[in-house]
Scaffold this active site. Structure first.
Site, PDB file in Angstrom:
ATOM      1  N   SER A 119       0.924  -1.310  -0.022  1.00 18.54           N
ATOM      2  CA  SER A 119      -0.010  -0.032   0.107  1.00 18.54           C
ATOM      3  C   SER A 119       0.608   1.331  -0.055  1.00 18.54           C
ATOM      4  O   SER A 119       0.377   2.302  -0.638  1.00 18.54           O
ATOM      5  CB  SER A 119      -0.976  -0.034   1.102  1.00 18.54           C
ATOM      6  OG  SER A 119      -0.211  -0.099   2.257  1.00 18.54           O
ATOM      7  N   HIS A 174      -0.301   6.452   5.710  1.00 22.15           N
ATOM      8  CA  HIS A 174       0.257   6.127   4.481  1.00 22.15           C
ATOM      9  C   HIS A 174       0.414   7.715   3.597  1.00 22.15           C
ATOM     10  O   HIS A 174       0.267   8.378   4.171  1.00 22.15           O
ATOM     11  CB  HIS A 174      -0.898   5.348   3.786  1.00 22.15           C
ATOM     12  CG  HIS A 174      -1.129   3.961   3.882  1.00 22.15           C
ATOM     13  ND1 HIS A 174      -1.562   3.500   5.144  1.00 22.15           N
ATOM     14  CD2 HIS A 174      -0.617   2.854   3.354  1.00 22.15           C
ATOM     15  CE1 HIS A 174      -1.592   2.139   5.049  1.00 22.15           C
ATOM     16  NE2 HIS A 174      -0.905   1.893   4.096  1.00 22.15           N
TER      17      HIS A 174
END
Length: 265
Positions: free
Chosen positions: A10, A247
């Protein structure tokens, strides 16, 4: 047009960064503005993006994920560039940060003293207890170095003409002595340790297998998620938010793309 294959988890896929990439398996969280897409545009490359949220080194080498074959199967030997961002899920890095953030929120809801609260939450949520166990993280790190070397060696064999580049993870946590609330200081310190070791293991794997390394972590020390100019998202609640917690955000993806482009000159 030269062929470019992007592999990874990710941290390369870019969950929550709009717009979503077309044709990606459901649940991979692949963004059309992740660093692979930006690099391909900058260098005029034909992109094959197989990055996927949750990917481990096993998903690169052997295992199917969300109906897709192992990521290495995307290589056909004609590639001029391959990028790899992997390893964090092997050692539970981002899951650790998510667990720490959940525990920080739970501390406010469970009565009692802090130590007692933590034990109660850990009993109720054993997965959190495991992710925040330093011994368990150390054991995972001990196994990940060899896994990363296997990835580098396998990609070099399958793409002998390619420039193969390991790209390590952007820095998420602030430096020691700076609050990473809602994460407890001890949990944040464990996260820093795992991130540092993962950077070291990734660089070692690149060196051992004749691959390049792009040190996104080192380049982003002052752009952690709690900084004034973050390249990653912090503990944003409720879920989901854009981008995904812990992220890269759009600025972070652009910065990593810049580093990769610079490495090709």
């Amino acid at each position: 047009m030269s062929r470019y294959v992007a592999m990874g988890s990710s941290m390369a896929a870019g969950p929550g960064i709009r717009p979503r990439a077309t044709g990606a398996p459901r649940g991979c969280g692949r963004s059309a503005h992740n660093y692979p897409h930006l690099v391909a545009q900058r260098l005029n490359l034909d992109l094959v993006d197989v990055t996927c949220s949750g990917a481990t080194t096993a998903h690169v080498l052997n295992d199917r994920q969300r109906g897709a074959p192992p990521q290495i199967d995307a290589l056909d030997g004609s590639e001029t560039l391959v990028t790899i961002t992997i390893g964090g899920n092997d050692v539970g890095y981002i899951p650790l940060l998510m667990a720490a953030a959940l525990l920080g929120s739970a501390r406010r809801l469970v009565p009692g003293r802090r130590g007692t609260r933590d034990r109660r939450v850990s009993r109720l949520l054993p997965v959190i207890g495991s992710l925040l166990d330093p011994a368990a993280r150390e054991q995972a790190l001990d196994h990940s170095g060899e896994s990363l070397r296997r990835v580098g060696a396998a990609v070099r064999r399958r793409a002998p003409q390619a420039r193969v580049v390991f790209v390590d993870y952007l820095t998420v946590l602030p430096p020691a002595g700076t609050s990473a609330a809602p994460l407890a200081d001890t949990d944040a310190e464990l996260g820093r340790y795992v991130a540092t070791r993962l950077e070291e293991l990734t660089a070692a794997a690149a060196a051992a297998t004749g691959c390049m390394i792009v040190r996104a972590g080192a380049a982003s020390r002052e752009h952690h998620a709690w900084s004034a100019n973050p390249w990653t998202a912090g503990a944003t609640w409720p879920l989901p938010r854009r981008p995904a917690p812990f992220h890269p955000n759009a600025a972070g993806m652009a910065a990593v793309a810049d580093l990769i482009v610079q490495s090709t000159r």
